[in-house]
Design a protein around this motif. Sequence first.
Motif, PDB file in Angstrom:
ATOM      1  N   UNK A 264       0.822  -1.247  -0.041  1.00  0.00           N
ATOM      2  CA  UNK A 264       0.020   0.019  -0.022  1.00  0.00           C
ATOM      3  C   UNK A 264       0.750   1.291   0.049  1.00  0.00           C
ATOM      4  N   UNK A 265       1.978   1.226   0.690  1.00  0.00           N
ATOM      5  CA  UNK A 265       2.608   2.386   0.805  1.00  0.00           C
ATOM      6  C   UNK A 265       3.449   2.508  -0.412  1.00  0.00           C
ATOM      7  N   UNK A 266       3.802   1.506  -0.992  1.00  0.00           N
ATOM      8  CA  UNK A 266       4.809   1.633  -2.370  1.00  0.00           C
ATOM      9  C   UNK A 266       3.742   2.198  -3.414  1.00  0.00           C
ATOM     10  N   UNK A 267       2.481   1.658  -3.393  1.00  0.00           N
ATOM     11  CA  UNK A 267       1.536   2.319  -4.440  1.00  0.00           C
ATOM     12  C   UNK A 267       1.435   3.778  -4.357  1.00  0.00           C
ATOM     13  N   UNK A 268       1.141   4.183  -2.741  1.00  0.00           N
ATOM     14  CA  UNK A 268       0.754   5.560  -2.688  1.00  0.00           C
ATOM     15  C   UNK A 268       2.099   6.483  -3.053  1.00  0.00           C
TER      16      UNK A 268
END
Length: 347
Positions: A328-332
């Motif tokens: 989720x952090x990478x996608x953001x």
Amino acid sequence: MNKFLVWTLAAATTVAASSAFAARDSISIVGSSTVFPFSKVVAERFGKATKFKSPTVESTGTGGGFKQFCGGVGVNFPDISNASRRIKQAEFDNCQAAGVTEIVEVLIGYDGIVIANSVKADRANLSRKDLFMALAKKVPNPNGSETLIDNPYKTWKDVNPTLSATKIEVLGPPPTSGTRDAFVELAMEGGCQKFAWIKALKKTDKSKYKEICHIIREDGSFIEAGENDNLIVQKLNANKNALGIFGFSFLDQNSDKVQASNIDEEQPTFETIADGSYPVSRPLYFYVKKAHVGLIPGITEYLAEFTSERAWGEEGYLADKGMIPLSEDERASIGGAVKGMKALKSL
């Protein structure tokens, strides 16, 4: 030259450039055969849901895609290049030299490289050392000396006494393929490093080290099967003794025909690739030519679709196709960089 003439020439050049771009009204995408099915499904959904034409997506292999992409700026060159590995320094430099000076890198997810065979045969249990010993052009001398010999091994049992006496036959991608690059780096080199004296060469003679670890034998045990993964599946069905190399996503779509080998006692699954425990895992990318944004219709909107939660999210349609999602952090973080069209400054 008077100011009016200079302005007129500049305006004419701008109009000519805009007209050249206007001659193409859809996005052109080339590159990796592994990323192709993901890019294709996004392109199809994008074409149906927006006012823009569906992008044209070609499976040229990662290296072949970069060659076209880095050819220059303008309607005759692709807008996006898919890649099953990161762009190489030489490719980046070629882009810069040809005027492709602003490239946006987009990490989209992860994939595992599988070594598969027909479901009609027993599942193979291999190590990266087995793969290196079976497929390297030169291998360590069995007499124990720190020397190399031309690969003499004909069967898997020759490589490892615990394996079957089946002839070594591996169908794999050509040198232009990102899958091939990743396979030699992750699997072959991983096995090569089991020999301490070869591993030590990485610090003392890097070119010699790569020559030993990366060069695949050319005596018929490894068969180049082109960029068409469907062809590999067909050949594995016809020859149950052969193994084939391709991406996990393709295995996922053909699980009724082929099965993956265990590598270093790990089976490639959604979970083992996501957490990195499967040893032959890799990131997937695409690269965008920033100069084409706003000139070729729909690039910004296509990027927004690809990086939407409905596409690349944990429950997105790309995960259904076999792509392993980013965290989720990478996608953001990556999604924000894409919106800002942040170009690569260097590698």
